[in-house]
Each structure stands twice: as structure tokens, then as C-alpha cells.
Motif scaffolding. Structure first.
Motif, PDB file in Angstrom:
ATOM      1  N   SER A 240      -7.345  14.056  -8.567  1.00 47.45           N
ATOM      2  CA  SER A 240      -6.868  14.936  -9.888  1.00 47.45           C
ATOM      3  C   SER A 240      -5.684  15.813  -9.308  1.00 47.45           C
ATOM      4  N   THR A 291       0.320   5.061  -5.273  1.00 48.36           N
ATOM      5  CA  THR A 291       1.525   5.249  -5.882  1.00 48.36           C
ATOM      6  C   THR A 291       2.362   6.357  -5.286  1.00 48.36           C
ATOM      7  N   ARG A 292       1.829   7.071  -4.028  1.00 53.52           N
ATOM      8  CA  ARG A 292       2.462   7.821  -3.507  1.00 53.52           C
ATOM      9  C   ARG A 292       2.566   7.612  -1.931  1.00 53.52           C
ATOM     10  N   GLY A 297       0.349   9.649   0.626  1.00 52.60           N
ATOM     11  CA  GLY A 297      -0.859   8.806   0.069  1.00 52.60           C
ATOM     12  C   GLY A 297      -1.147   7.693   1.031  1.00 52.60           C
ATOM     13  N   LEU A 300      -6.329   5.260   0.642  1.00 54.37           N
ATOM     14  CA  LEU A 300      -7.761   4.705   0.884  1.00 54.37           C
ATOM     15  C   LEU A 300      -8.829   5.585   0.324  1.00 54.37           C
ATOM     16  N   HIS A 303     -11.039   3.862  -2.321  1.00 53.49           N
ATOM     17  CA  HIS A 303     -11.626   2.758  -1.568  1.00 53.49           C
ATOM     18  C   HIS A 303     -12.984   3.360  -0.920  1.00 53.49           C
TER      19      HIS A 303
HETATM   20  N1  LIG Z   1      -7.181  11.264 -11.445  1.00 56.59           N
HETATM   21  C1  LIG Z   1      -6.176  10.664 -11.163  1.00 56.59           C
HETATM   22  N2  LIG Z   1      -5.084  10.686 -12.266  1.00 56.59           N
HETATM   23  C2  LIG Z   1      -4.020   9.668 -12.157  1.00 56.59           C
HETATM   24  N3  LIG Z   1      -4.048   8.804 -10.904  1.00 56.59           N
HETATM   25  C3  LIG Z   1      -4.903   8.689 -10.330  1.00 56.59           C
HETATM   26  C4  LIG Z   1      -5.860   9.681 -10.217  1.00 56.59           C
HETATM   27  N4  LIG Z   1      -6.843   9.141  -9.088  1.00 56.59           N
HETATM   28  C5  LIG Z   1      -6.311   8.153  -8.585  1.00 56.59           C
HETATM   29  N5  LIG Z   1      -5.140   7.874  -9.080  1.00 56.59           N
HETATM   30  C6  LIG Z   1      -4.116   6.632  -8.586  1.00 56.59           C
HETATM   31  O1  LIG Z   1      -4.862   5.824  -7.996  1.00 56.59           O
HETATM   32  C7  LIG Z   1      -4.295   5.767  -6.737  1.00 56.59           C
HETATM   33  C8  LIG Z   1      -5.260   5.287  -5.726  1.00 56.59           C
HETATM   34  O2  LIG Z   1      -5.836   6.577  -5.388  1.00 56.59           O
HETATM   35  P1  LIG Z   1      -6.481   6.645  -3.884  1.00 56.59           P
HETATM   36  O3  LIG Z   1      -7.115   7.792  -3.893  1.00 56.59           O
HETATM   37  O4  LIG Z   1      -7.171   5.515  -3.518  1.00 56.59           O
HETATM   38  O5  LIG Z   1      -5.333   6.788  -3.115  1.00 56.59           O
HETATM   39  P2  LIG Z   1      -4.421   8.004  -2.862  1.00 56.59           P
HETATM   40  O6  LIG Z   1      -4.879   9.328  -3.555  1.00 56.59           O
HETATM   41  O7  LIG Z   1      -2.770   7.353  -3.290  1.00 56.59           O
HETATM   42  O8  LIG Z   1      -4.095   8.273  -1.220  1.00 56.59           O
HETATM   43  P3  LIG Z   1      -5.287   8.816  -0.465  1.00 56.59           P
HETATM   44  O9  LIG Z   1      -6.401   9.306  -1.196  1.00 56.59           O
HETATM   45  O10 LIG Z   1      -5.668   7.775   0.663  1.00 56.59           O
HETATM   46  O11 LIG Z   1      -4.481  10.068   0.199  1.00 56.59           O
HETATM   47  C9  LIG Z   1      -3.336   6.925  -6.549  1.00 56.59           C
HETATM   48  O12 LIG Z   1      -2.121   6.550  -5.768  1.00 56.59           O
HETATM   49  C10 LIG Z   1      -3.033   7.206  -7.984  1.00 56.59           C
HETATM   50  O13 LIG Z   1      -1.819   6.244  -8.507  1.00 56.59           O
END
Ligand SMILES: Nc1ncnc2c1ncn2[C@@H]1O[C@H](COP(=O)(O)OP(=O)(O)OP(=O)(O)O)[C@@H](O)[C@H]1O
Ligand SMILES: [Mg+2]
Lengths: 354, 132
Positions: A240, A291-292, A297, A300, A303
Motif C-alpha cells: 500500500s 508494475t515497478r 519491485g 515476489l 506471491h
Molecule cells: N495496495 C496496492 N495498491 C495498488 N497496487 C498494488 C497494491 N498491492 C500490489 N499492487 C500491485 O501488484 C503488483 C505486485 O505486487 P507485489 O507485492 O507482488 O510486487 P511488488 O510490490 O511490485 O514488488 P516486491 O513486493 O517484490 O518488491 C505491484 O507491482 C502493484 O502493481
């Protein structure tokens, strides 16, 4: 001599015949009644023969019905065993496939920062060699040295950043393969445990001016893997903070715990951020979906959250989001995690001392 | 005389005694929990039918495909009643049905016919009904 089941009856009938003849001589008036009696006995013997045959037939039918039953039971058992084998093979294949794709993904992800670090290092090493050559030849100018310094500063910064990124990826990867056996199982007061987890996130929350509202029943004791729970919550909050809010935007995060039934705990986590586009929603739990990319990002985080919810907590997780309004994650899990008895788990240690 | 109709249950056969037409039929499977309860009324109806004077020929169709020992004894008693009536001059025919390939049932029919002198006895093969 042939065996005759009704030899005794036949002998009695023969004796009755002889007796009948003697009776004709001594008491002819009872002869007719006597004959009727003998006739009834004969018929009774015939009926007895028939009943024995009926009963034998029934026994034989019962026997073959039992055989048939046994045959079908064995068939059903074999079919069941085959089905179990197939199921196990499928689960194994699935695990291998997901492990395979995870390994391939990790290799691919780590390849980029490591590749950059290697080429920066070799660039730096070349520059250093050149510098040393000029110094040994006594030809080192101030401009040479300044240029070298710039190169060294740039490349070492890149090497450091990329090595750090690789290290972060490896840390995340280790979490994916979280060793559940070493994770501690214990009973905790859920409300208090959530508060403790939030304390460690407090600095990050305060920084952005974010507020967290927790609504959890008092005295709800869960016997589970609190470490997994805490990591799930941390990852959701961090997401978040990373994804949901723009700079300077203060978020309102909510954690609501309730029990759809006495054996089940439901934790609903929500933020009021920008939400997740419907097109992305089905992929957010996939490894490496982010998306980052390039901004830290790894994709993972969710996952891992998914694996912990399904694997460690033996529960489920679902996400829903309305773009512009926020995102909600619902984690449902048994209040008391059932003991694991999957085939690959080692059996509980035996205590043979008693 | 009123016909006697008893529908089949899991353990008792269908009874269809159409006394007016002189056609009596017993079909299905017979292994009642209590022979007396089931066969009692059957015997009573048959006895009072045979006691009444009449010259309408009688046909008895034995279509039981499965029966236990007490039903077998009940059947023999019925046959005996029919034989007695036939000896007294009534025209009576018994047909013993057995499924094809059920040799032991055919042999049983021959056995059961042993005491029938005045009754006209026929064995009749019927197609096997896989379902029963
Ligand atoms: N609370 C949120 N609000 C908006 N988008 C979210 C939120 N949580 C996750 N996402 C979306 O889901 C994607 C995947 O989340 P995830 O935690 O798996 O990867 P990340 O945060 O990009 O990388 P990491 O957690 O491995 O550093 C994110 O890149 C983002 O686009
Ligand atoms: Mg994340």
C-alpha cells in the motif's frame, strides 16, 4: 457302493412296505390307513430332497454374489489407488513446474543486475589498468586522474546498486522458499499480535502520515504460524505504501478480523489508494509480476503472501479492487491450523522411550 | 370371487390371482421376513377358491425367479392343493418359468413336478432379465 444322502429314509420306506405286508395278514382293517401314512412319509421325503436342492442353489447363488462383490470391491479399490497415484503425480508435476518457472524467473531477474555489475566492474578494472600504466610510465596527468575518479565513482555506485538489487532478489527468493518446518507454530492473541506487527511498521507509516484502524475481537486466540501472518501483513502494508499512494498522500489503512464460523478466521486488509486495474488483478499473485520493474519491485511480494496464506496457514487469499477507491485483500484461514500430513512432510518425531 | 392382488415388495413377489378368469400368477422374488404373514392370506384365498365347485379351467403361472426355502415349501403346499383339486376332476395347468441359462431352476421345476399326476405341468423358458 454309491453314497446316498437319503439312504435311511429309503430303508425306512422299504421296512414300511414289509410291515404293510405283515399288517395285511394280521390286521387288514388298518392297512389302508397305514398305506396313507407311508405315502405321506414318502412325499415328505421327496419334499425334503427338493428343499435341500433349493437351499443348495441359494448357497451357491450367495457364494457367487459374494465373489462378485469381492471382485467389485477390489476393482473399486484398485481404481481408487490409481486415482490417488495420478493425483499425487499431478501435484508433483505441478510443484516441479512451478519450481521450474520460479527458478527460471529468479535466474532471469538476477541476471540483469549481476550482468550490469560485471560489466561495470570490468570497465572499472580496465580504467584502473590504464591509470596504473600511465602512473608507472610517469605520464599521469591531473586530467587523467580526475576522469578516472569520475569513472570509479559512477561505476562503483552502479556496482553497489546492482549488487544490492541482486541481494534483495535473493532475500525475496529465500522467502518464497520459506522453510515452513522451521517457522514456529504457537497460539497467539490475534489482536495483540497485529498490534505488535504494526509497531515494527510504525516508522514507515508515520513518515507518510498514514493511519491504520484495527478492528479485531479481543481474546481471539489463534493456534497457527504467527510469523507467516506477520509477514503477510507487512507485505500488504508495504505494498500500500509503495503502490497505492502518491507523494504526500496520507492513506487510511484498515484491518478487520471476524469469524465466518467458529473454526475460521477472516482478516480483511484494505487501503483507500489508487487501486489495481482490473487487467492486472488476475496476475498480482504471480511471481515477478510488478508494475515497478527497475524501481526496486521484484514482483515476489504478493506471491510470497499467497504462498504463506495457502501453504503455512492452510487458508486462502482473495483480492478485490476498485480503481480510484482502494484495494482489499481477504485472508481466510483455520483458527487452529490443521496438522500437516502431506506425503512429503516428515512424520512427527517418535518418542520410543516410554 | 374377488381377485387377490398383492403388489411386489423388495422381498415378496407379486400375487395376481384372477379367480374369475381362472388365471393365477406368482412372479418376482420371494424371501419374506415371515412366510406365515405373507403366504397365509394367499393360501386362504386359494383354498376357498378351490373349495367352491366350478368347472372353469385353472391356470397357475409360477414365475418366481428367486425364492428361499420356506417359499419353496409354501410352493409345494400350493402345488399339493392344486393336485388334490385336479384329482377331484378340476382342469388345472401349472407353468413353471425359468430364465434361459438357469439350469438349476429348470431342474427344480422337474423336481417340483414329481408329485403332480393330475395337474398338467409345463416348463417354460423365458428370456433372462439382466436387471433382476
Ligand atoms: N495496495 C496496492 N495498491 C495498488 N497496487 C498494488 C497494491 N498491492 C500490489 N499492487 C500491485 O501488484 C503488483 C505486485 O505486487 P507485489 O507485492 O507482488 O510486487 P511488488 O510490490 O511490485 O514488488 P516486491 O513486493 O517484490 O518488491 C505491484 O507491482 C502493484 O502493481
Ligand atoms: Mg510488494
Amino acid at each position: 457302493m454309491t453314497f446316498n444322502l437319503f439312504a435311511a429314509e429309503e430303508q425306512a420306506i422299504e421296512e414300511a412296505r414289509l410291515l404293510g405286508e405283515r399288517l395285511s395278514a394280521v390286521a387288514p382293517e388298518v392297512r389302508a390307513d397305514f398305506d396313507a401314512l407311508v405315502e405321506a412319509f414318502k412325499r415328505s421325503t421327496r419334499e425334503q430332497r427338493r428343499l435341500v436342492r433349493v437351499s443348495d442353489r441359494l448357497q451357491a447363488q450367495l457364494g457367487s454374489a459374494n465373489q462378485e462383490l469381492e471382485r467389485r470391491r477390489q476393482e473399486a479399490e484398485t481404481a481408487l489407488a490409481d486415482l490417488r497415484d495420478a493425483q499425487e503425480a499431478m501435484v508433483r508435476a505441478e510443484k516441479l513446474a512451478s519450481l521450474g518457472s520460479l527458478v527460471a524467473g529468479v535466474a532471469h531477474e538476477i541476471n540483469t543486475p549481476v550482468g550490469i555489475a560485471v560489466s561495470c566492474a570490468s570497465h572499472l578494472s580496465d580504467a584502473t589498468d590504464r591509470l596504473r600504466a600511465r602512473a608507472q610510465a610517469g605520464e599521469l596527468s591531473k586530467a587523467d586522474f580526475t576522469r578516472y575518479l569520475t569513472t570509479a565513482t559512477d561505476t562503483s555506485a552502479l556496482i553497489l546498486a546492482n549488487c544490492e538489487r541482486a541481494a534483495r532478489l535473493i532475500t525475496s527468493f529465500k522467502q518464497v522458499a520459506v522453510d515452513r518446518a522451521s517457522a514456529e507454530r504457537r497460539a497467539v492473541d490475534l489482536s495483540r499480535y497485529i498490534q505488535e506487527t504494526l509497531v515494527s511498521l510504525e516508522p514507515k507509516l508515520r513518515q507518510g502520515g498514514h493511519a491504520v484502524a484495527v478492528d479485531c475481537p479481543d481474546d481471539l486466540i489463534v493456534d497457527s504460524y504467527p510469523g507467516a501472518l506477520s509477514q503477510i501483513l507487512t507485505n500488504l502494508v508495504m505494498n500500500s505504501l509503495t503502490h497505492a499512494y502518491g507523494d504526500g498522500q496520507a492513506g487510511r489503512l484498515t484491518i478487520v478480523v471476524d469469524q465466518p464460523d467458529p473454526e475460521t478466521v477472516r482478516l480483511t486488509y484494505g487501503d483507500d489508494g489508487r487501486g489495481i486495474p482490473a487487467a492486472n488483478l488476475p496476475q498480482i499473485f504471480d511471481p515477478f509480476f510488478t508494475t515497478r520493474r527497475g524501481e526496486g519491485g521484484s514482483g515476489l511480494g504478493l506471491h510470497i503472501v499467497h504462498n504463506l496464506a495457502v501453504g503455512a496457514l492452510k487458508g486462502a487469499i482473495a483480492a478485490e479492487s476498485t480503481p480510484g477507491e482502494g484495494t482489499r485483500f481477504v485472508v481466510t484461514f483455520p483458527k487452529d491450523t490443521p496438522p500437516k500430513n502431506t506425503p512429503e512432510d516428515p512424520p512427527p518425531a517418535r518418542d520410543d522411550r516410554a | 370371487m374377488e381377485p387377490l392382488k398383492i403388489p411386489a415388495t423388495g422381498r415378496t413377489p407379486e400375487v395376481d390371482f384372477d379367480f374369475a378368469a381362472g388365471i393365477l400368477r406368482l412372479s418376482g422374488e420371494s424371501y419374506p421376513d415371515d412366510v406365515a404373514t405373507f403366504f397365509g392370506p394367499v393360501f386362504a384365498a386359494l383354498r376357498s377358491f378351490l373349495e367352491k365347485p366350478g368347472d372353469h379351467p385353472v391356470r397357475f403361472d409360477m414365475e418366481l425367479l428367486y425364492f428361499n426355502s420356506s417359499s419353496a415349501k409354501a410352493l409345494m403346499n400350493i402345488f399339493q392343493m392344486l393336485e388334490t383339486a385336479a384329482r377331484a376332476g378340476r382342469s388345472i395347468a401349472v407353468t413353471w418359468c425359468y430364465e434361459e441359462n438357469d439350469e438349476s431352476m429348470q431342474e427344480l421345476g422337474e423336481d417340483f413336478a414329481e408329485d403332480l399326476r393330475h395337474v398338467a405341468f409345463t416348463l417354460k423358458q423365458v428370456p433372462a432379465d439382466g436387471a433382476s
